[in-house]
Enzyme design. Structure first.
Site, short mmCIF file in Angstrom:
data_model
loop_
_atom_site.label_atom_id
_atom_site.label_comp_id
_atom_site.label_asym_id
_atom_site.label_seq_id
_atom_site.Cartn_x
_atom_site.Cartn_y
_atom_site.Cartn_z
N GLU A 1 0.82 -1.21 0.00
CA GLU A 1 0.00 0.00 0.00
C GLU A 1 0.86 1.26 0.00
OE1 GLU A 1 -2.67 0.01 3.25
OE2 GLU A 1 -3.82 -1.73 2.58
N ALA A 2 2.12 1.12 0.35
CA ALA A 2 3.01 2.28 0.47
C ALA A 2 3.88 2.49 -0.75
CB ALA A 2 3.90 2.10 1.71
#
Length: 427
Positions: free
Chosen positions: A66-67
C-alpha cells in the site's frame, strides 16, 4: 474538539486491557508467522535506531504494498528540501519487503506500534515526528488520538470512506477519527463526497487522485527493443509476466485456443523463475510447440509460437513489446508482480483472483478501465482474444496512462501541502 462517546468508550476499553493485551497479541502474531521475529519489539514502541537530527516526516500505511507511492513522494520532497528525514511505518508485516529496495538508503522502516498507550507513547517520545502522512484506510484509534494530542499535523492521503468493520457498536468513531486530520486528500470525487458526509469539513478535504505508485518505468535497451520489434513484424503478441510453474500448462492451453482464431499470435512466456526456461522449452517442444528460448539467443522467428523470455531483468523490454500482459501468479496464488510495471509501459493488464499484496493496485487499474479480471483459463482466453482488437488494447493503454499521470499530479499536490504544513510548524 470534544470526542464523541464512541471514541471515548473505545479508548477506555483499550486502556483497561493495556500492555498485557499488546504482549499477548505479539506472541500470537509471532506464533502464527504474521509478525517479524527480528523486529518484534517495534510493536511495543521500542526503536532499533536513533532518531536522526533534523525535521522528520512520518509516513504510515497498512502494508508495504500500500506504500508503493511513498518512494516517489519521498524523492519529490527531497528535491524540495534535502534536510528532511523520513520514517515509514506499516501495520502489516510483508515477508518479501516489496518496498524497502525502492527507498533511498537513509529512509527508516519501522513497524507501527500496537494501539496500546505505553507502546504509542514510547514510539512518539522517541521519534518526535514533525508531520504525519497517513495512507492506511483502517485507523488505529489510540495512535491517531495520541498523535493529535501531541500537536503533530496529520494529513490523510489516498483517502477513501473508511471501513466500519469492528466498530459497529461504536457509532461515532469513524466520524471522530476523521476529524483528527488537518487535511484529507481523497482518491476521487466519490470518496470526497463520502468523507464529507461523514463529517469531514468540506474545506479540509479535496479530491486529488492517488499517489503515483512505483518508481520510474522499468528500463530496457532501446536497440534491443527496436530489433525485436522488427523481428515481430507486426505480429500480435501477448505476454505472461512472471508466470508460475502451476500456470504453464494452463497458459499453453489458452494460447492454443486463441491461435485457432489468430494464427500468427505469439505468446511471450516469462517464467517467474528464469531457471525454469530450458526445462519448460523442452517440455513444450515435446508437446509439438515451436519454441524459442531467450537464454539460447533464439530469435522470435515467424514460425515461433511460444517464446520463453528466461533472462532476468528484461520485463521492461517485454512490456514495451506486448500490448497485452497477463500477470502471472494470479491464477494459482503464487508471487505476483506489481501491475503498474505493465500499465506504465502501455500494456493492458489481465489478472486472476489471487492478487497477492497488490489488491488495491489491481482494483485501481480495474476501476480506471486499465485492467480486466479473469477467473480461469476460459475467461483468460476470452480476455486476450478481446484485447487483440487494436482499439480495445489502445483504450486500456490510454486509461493506464491517465491513472499513472494522475498519480504524478496527486504526488505533486501532497508535496505542496506537506511542505506548507512543515513551514507552518516552523521546521
Amino acid at each position: 474538539m470534544a470526542k464523541r462517546p464512541g471514541l471515548s468508550v473505545y479508548l477506555a476499553s483499550q486502556k483497561l486491557r493495556g500492555r498485557a493485551r499488546a504482549e499477548a497479541r505479539l506472541r500470537q502474531g509471532l506464533a502464527e508467522g504474521s509478525e517479524d521475529s527480528a523486529r518484534a519489539a517495534e510493536r511495543l514502541g521500542k526503536p532499533r535506531r536513533e532518531r536522526p537530527v533534523g525535521p522528520l516526516v512520518w509516513l504510515h500505511a497498512g502494508n508495504e504494498a500500500e506504500a508503493l507511492g511513498f518512494p516517489e513522494l519521498i524523492d519529490r520532497l527531497i528535491e524540495e528540501r534535502d534536510d528532511l528525514n523520513f520514517l515509514i511505518t506499516t501495520t502489516g508485516h510483508d515477508p518479501e519487503h516489496p518496498l524497502e529496495a525502492r527507498l533511498p538508503k537513509d529512509v527508516i522502516m519501522h513497524y507501527a506500534p500496537y494501539g496500546e498507550g505505553q507502546a504509542v507513547e514510547a514510539f512518539l517520545t522517541h521519534w518526535k515526528p514533525d508531520l504525519c502522512l497517513w495512507a492506511e484506510n483502517r485507523f488505529e484509534p489510540e495512535l491517531i488520538d495520541r498523535v493529535k494530542k501531541a500537536g503533530i499535523p496529520m494529513i490523510l492521503v489516498d483517502a477513501r470512506v473508511p471501513d466500519r468493520s469492528g466498530w459497529r457498536w461504536l457509532p461515532g468513531i469513524r466520524r471522530t477519527l476523521l476529524r483528527q486530520f488537518d487535511r484529507v486528500l481523497a482518491g476521487d470525487e466519490t470518496a470526497r463526497d463520502g468523507l464529507v458526509s461523514l463529517g469531514v469539513p468540506a474545506d479540509r478535504v479535496e479530491a486529488i487522485g492517488f499517489l503515483q505508485e512505483g518508481t520510474a518505468p522499468l528500463p530496457c535497451s532501446q536497440a534491443e527493443r527496436d530489433m525485436l520489434a522488427e523481428d515481430l513484424a507486426g505480429r500480435p503478441v501477448w505476454l505472461a509476466a512472471g508466470a508460475e510453474r502451476a500456470e504453464f500448462d494452463l497458459l499453453a492451453h489458452v494460447h492454443q485456443q486463441i491461435m485457432r482464431r489468430s494464427h500468427r499470435l505469439l505468446m511471450v512466456l516469462a517464467p517467474r523463475v528464469p531457471e525454469d526456461g530450458p526445462d519448460l522449452a523442452r517440455r513444450l517442444e515435446d508437446e509439438g510447440w515451436v519454441v524459442g528460448l531467450r537464454s539460447l539467443e533464439d530469435e522470435p522467428e515467424p514460425e515461433t509460437e511460444i517464446y520463453i523470455a528466461d533472462l532476468p531483468d528484461e520485463m521492461g523490454l517485454w512490456y514495451r513489446l506486448a500490448p497485452i500482459a497477463f500477470m502471472g501468479g494470479t491464477l494459482c496464488g503464487g508471487p505476483v508482480r506489481n501491475p503498474y510495471e505493465a500499465a506504465a509501459l502501455g500494456s493492458a493488464v489481465l489478472f486472476g483472483p489471487a492478487t497477492g499484496p497488490w489488491r488495491e493496485s489491481f482494483e485501481r487499474l480495474l476501476e480506471a478501465g486499465a485492467a480486466r479480471s479473469v477467473t480461469n483459463g476460459a475467461t483468460l482466453a476470452r480476455g486476450v482474444d478481446h484485447l487483440l482488437a487494436p482499439d480495445q488494447a489502445a483504450r486500456m493503454a490510454a486509461a493506464a496512462w491517465d491513472i499513472t499521470t494522475n498519480g504524478a499530479h496527486a504526488t505533486d499536490r501532497v508535496v505542496e501541502i506537506a511542505l506548507d504544513a512543515l513551514d507552518a510548524r516552523g521546521v
